[in-house]
Scaffold this active site. Structure first.
Site, PDB file in Angstrom:
ATOM      1  N   ASP A  31      45.262  26.264  37.587  1.00 29.15           N
ATOM      2  CA  ASP A  31      45.062  27.656  37.966  1.00 29.15           C
ATOM      3  C   ASP A  31      46.265  28.510  37.573  1.00 29.15           C
ATOM      4  OD1 ASP A  31      44.364  30.046  39.627  1.00 29.15           O
ATOM      5  OD2 ASP A  31      42.863  28.648  40.405  1.00 29.15           O
ATOM      6  N   SER A  82      40.709  34.222  39.692  1.00 29.14           N
ATOM      7  CA  SER A  82      40.169  32.905  40.017  1.00 29.14           C
ATOM      8  C   SER A  82      38.703  32.957  40.409  1.00 29.14           C
ATOM      9  CB  SER A  82      40.992  32.269  41.142  1.00 29.14           C
ATOM     10  OG  SER A  82      42.329  32.091  40.733  1.00 29.14           O
ATOM     11  N   ASP A 174      48.455  41.990  42.247  1.00 31.56           N
ATOM     12  CA  ASP A 174      47.637  42.242  41.061  1.00 31.56           C
ATOM     13  C   ASP A 174      48.114  43.490  40.329  1.00 31.56           C
ATOM     14  OD1 ASP A 174      45.958  40.049  41.639  1.00 31.56           O
ATOM     15  OD2 ASP A 174      44.823  41.259  43.060  1.00 31.56           O
ATOM     16  N   ARG A 286      35.635  41.849  46.285  1.00 31.32           N
ATOM     17  CA  ARG A 286      35.767  40.398  46.150  1.00 31.32           C
ATOM     18  C   ARG A 286      35.666  39.740  47.526  1.00 31.32           C
ATOM     19  NH1 ARG A 286      40.442  36.972  42.895  1.00 31.32           N
ATOM     20  NH2 ARG A 286      40.634  35.278  44.385  1.00 31.32           N
ATOM     21  N   LYS A 361      42.757  27.052  47.105  1.00 28.53           N
ATOM     22  CA  LYS A 361      41.774  27.153  46.016  1.00 28.53           C
ATOM     23  C   LYS A 361      40.520  26.330  46.290  1.00 28.53           C
ATOM     24  CE  LYS A 361      44.240  29.856  43.385  1.00 28.53           C
ATOM     25  NZ  LYS A 361      43.807  31.191  42.920  1.00 28.53           N
ATOM     26  N   ASP A 429      49.170  29.686  39.779  1.00 30.84           N
ATOM     27  CA  ASP A 429      48.710  30.996  40.247  1.00 30.84           C
ATOM     28  C   ASP A 429      49.439  31.436  41.504  1.00 30.84           C
ATOM     29  OD1 ASP A 429      46.991  33.281  40.087  1.00 30.84           O
ATOM     30  OD2 ASP A 429      45.848  32.456  41.755  1.00 30.84           O
ATOM     31  N   HIS A 433      52.295  34.341  41.529  1.00 27.59           N
ATOM     32  CA  HIS A 433      52.120  35.618  42.227  1.00 27.59           C
ATOM     33  C   HIS A 433      53.370  36.052  42.994  1.00 27.59           C
ATOM     34  CE1 HIS A 433      48.093  36.895  41.409  1.00 27.59           C
ATOM     35  NE2 HIS A 433      47.520  35.809  41.891  1.00 27.59           N
ATOM     36  N   ASP A 470      41.693  28.907  34.660  1.00 26.19           N
ATOM     37  CA  ASP A 470      40.745  29.975  34.961  1.00 26.19           C
ATOM     38  C   ASP A 470      41.234  31.348  34.526  1.00 26.19           C
ATOM     39  OD1 ASP A 470      42.773  29.819  36.801  1.00 26.19           O
ATOM     40  OD2 ASP A 470      41.519  30.214  38.549  1.00 26.19           O
ATOM     41  N   HIS A 471      42.531  31.510  34.325  1.00 25.65           N
ATOM     42  CA  HIS A 471      43.140  32.764  33.880  1.00 25.65           C
ATOM     43  C   HIS A 471      44.633  32.515  33.711  1.00 25.65           C
ATOM     44  CE1 HIS A 471      44.955  33.332  37.848  1.00 25.65           C
ATOM     45  NE2 HIS A 471      43.773  33.023  38.358  1.00 25.65           N
ATOM     46  N   HIS A 501      48.078  38.759  37.283  1.00 25.05           N
ATOM     47  CA  HIS A 501      47.502  37.909  36.251  1.00 25.05           C
ATOM     48  C   HIS A 501      47.754  38.508  34.870  1.00 25.05           C
ATOM     49  CE1 HIS A 501      44.337  36.342  39.365  1.00 25.05           C
ATOM     50  NE2 HIS A 501      45.564  35.943  39.620  1.00 25.05           N
TER      51      HIS A 501
END
Length: 555
Positions: A31, A82, A174, A286, A361, A429, A433, A470-471, A501
């Site tokens: 991730d 994600s 983000d 989301r 996750k 991830d 962050h 996933d990114h 991201h």
């Protein structure tokens, strides 16, 4: 072996040319580990990753698009995340995601014609009560977008709601890590422009400290938000700006996502607590970080914490965040209708599957992978294993629970029950962050150590290992200057940390000795959604319509 009905011939048929390995197919999702430029801001490049390096140097692999339209976002300037990444892995197709659906509903006006919005407004007009808006205040377009909030505020005022209150959750995850005042100032300007008797920011705080917990990792985060938003309890300030500036002054280096809760007070009283008869909108689209606060407002029987008196409100989410448990009951925009996922196809075909991840996750390899579906398709052929996450700042323990997750996977490979295993390593991830480059380097290295153990176990079982992501996130730890292309520097001349991201692609590598296949160069613009039919091919099944084409072909 018949899979779900509806749209196409949903039968698992043997692949005409590709024969599966006798052991399991193990899909390792790293991730947040993207493929970015090899510079000093790339924690993946800086990390010592002998296993990943060897996999990429000795096996077929390709790059996949993991952002923008390839994962159902409105444009290719939108980062992936994600949620949409795991949706794409599982769906095998690209579905329009929440950001795009909400923007379209606002643009057409259909959001304001729905029963939920009409009931929210009618409640306020009939009782003379306020409308409250809670959610993430940024334009990251991952959980929410400020333009959606501004549109809702403007419409509420135009329809005669006399009081509106906003309870903003600050991002810095983000979007740039200390950008909160940019969005707060814009919100204050909008509130001043409304034709309401009273329009104020009422409470808020950083998203990792207030309201936006997920997967039951730390309900105290939700409790803190509940006390601030509903009861008006928390540290008092005269404005959101004063709160942010005070917290930054008291804790130098603190970033927006970690700011404590605040309550705006006037004459010693909170300006906008949520009371009986009010209307409340949670404006995130989301689902993962919206479910718990929605449950807190809606559930009659509730045991996560002591809510105290629960106000009787008209509550709605921007979307329905969980279609299985119907949370929340009211919502403004219908979520993407993701059906016939690869998990369902395999389950109905009797193929045994295992999903493993730590708490942070766990919902991604289950709920999002299965098309936003909470439960299993068939408990006889599926198992989900959650490894509880630690409750410590990720930069202080960047290895997280990678070793424990790996223990589970290695044991399950040896056990031999699961034909397909999907595992998520959250480190790249979650630590990415934080914006702490050195910790993120350690996070990537920890995952590489675990990948070595899994690779050895897969080879011993004569299986196939897929390594992907996933990114991107850990691959860009510094902000870039849009004019020069170099790193954006702070007042000290140091690169500004990046917590969001990236738009970089991710690797899709297949570690398999003697598979009888090759990467198919004819696949156009390959993205995450091409993975589902690839998984089927590696399991020895023919491609299924309407999934996107597989990434491999017979050699």
């Amino acid at each position: 072996m018949t899979a779900s009905s509806g749209g196409g011939d949903w039968i698992l048929r043997p692949h005409p040319s590709i024969r599966p390995r006798p052991g399991p197919l193990v899909v390792a999702i790293l991730d947040g580990v993207g493929m970015g430029p090899p510079d000093e801001g790339n924690a993946v490049h800086l990390a010592r990753t002998p296993t990943l390096d060897d996999i990429l140097s000795s096996n077929p692999w390709t790059l996949l698009r993991a952002h923008g339209t390839a994962v159902g976002m409105p444009s290719d300037s939108d980062m992936g995340n994600s949620e949409v990444g795991h949706n794409a892995f599982g769906a095998g197709r690209v579905f329009d995601q929440g950001a795009k659906l909400v923007s379209a509903a606002i643009g057409s006006g259909s959001i304001f014609e729905g029963a939920a919005w009409r009931d929210l407004v009618a409640n306020c007009l009939a009782r003379g009560t306020p409308m409250h808006f809670i959610g993430l205040l940024s334009d990251g377009n991952v959980h929410s977008h400020v333009d959606h909030l501004f549109a809702l505020l403007g419409r509420a005022a135009a329809e005669g709601v006399r009081e509106v209150y906003v309870h903003p959750l600050l991002d810095g995850r983000d979007v740039p890590e200390t950008s909160a005042l940019r969005y707060v100032d814009a919100l204050e300007e909008v509130l001043r422009s409304l034709s309401c008797d009273r329009a104020r920011i009422a409470s808020g705080g950083g998203r990792m400290k207030v309201t936006m917990d997920r997967y039951g990792a730390d309900w105290s985060v939700v409790e803190t938000g509940w006390k601030a938003h509903v009861r008006g309890e928390g540290r008092a300030f005269v404005s959101a700006r004063e709160a942010i500036e005070t917290y930054r002054r008291e804790t130098p280096g603190v970033i927006d996502q970690d700011l404590p809760a605040f309550v705006v007070r006037e004459d010693g009283l909170p300006v906008g607590p949520i009371r009986d008869g009010h209307s409340v909108v949670f404006f995130n689209f989301r689902g993962d970080r919206a479910i718990e606060i929605s449950r807190t407002f809606e559930e009659e029987e509730f045991g996560a914490f002591d809510r105290g008196p629960r106000p009787g409100v008209e509550y709605a989410g921007m979307m329905q965040y969980d279609g299985d448990t119907l949370v929340p009951k009211r919502f403004l925009v219908s979520p993407p209708a993701i059906d016939r996922t690869v998990g369902e196809l395999l389950a109905r075909g009797g193929v045994t599957q295992l999903a493993v991840a730590e708490t942070q996750k766990f919902g991604h390899v289950t709920y999002f992978w299965n098309g936003n579906r909470t439960g299993m398709f068939d408990g006889r052929v599926e198992r989900y294993i959650e490894v509880p996450s630690d409750r410590v700042p990720f930069e202080r323990r960047p290895w997280m629970k990678a070793a424990e997750v790996t223990d589970v996977v290695v044991d399950e490979i040896a056990r031999g029950w699961a034909r397909m295993i999907r595992v998520n390593f959250a480190n790249g991830d979650m630590v990415g962050h934080t914006g702490v480059r050195e910790a993120t380097v350690l996070a990537v290295q920890a995952v590489d150590l675990c990948l070595a153990r899994i690779r050895e176990a897969v080879r011993a079982a004569r299986g196939t290992l897929v390594v992907t992501a996933d990114h991107g996130n850990a691959d860009e730890m510094y902000e870039r200057d849009g004019r020069t292309g170099g790193f954006d520097l702070d007042e000290r001349g140091l690169p500004k940390p990046k917590t969001a991201h990236t738009l970089n692609p991710v690797a899709f590598a297949i570690d398999d000795r003697g598979g009888g296949w090759e990467i198919d160069p004819s696949v156009e613009n390959p993205g995450l959604a091409h993975a589902a039919n690839t998984f089927l091919a590696l399991l020895g099944f023919a491609p299924v319509d309407p999934y996107l084409p597989p990434l491999i072909r017979p050699a």
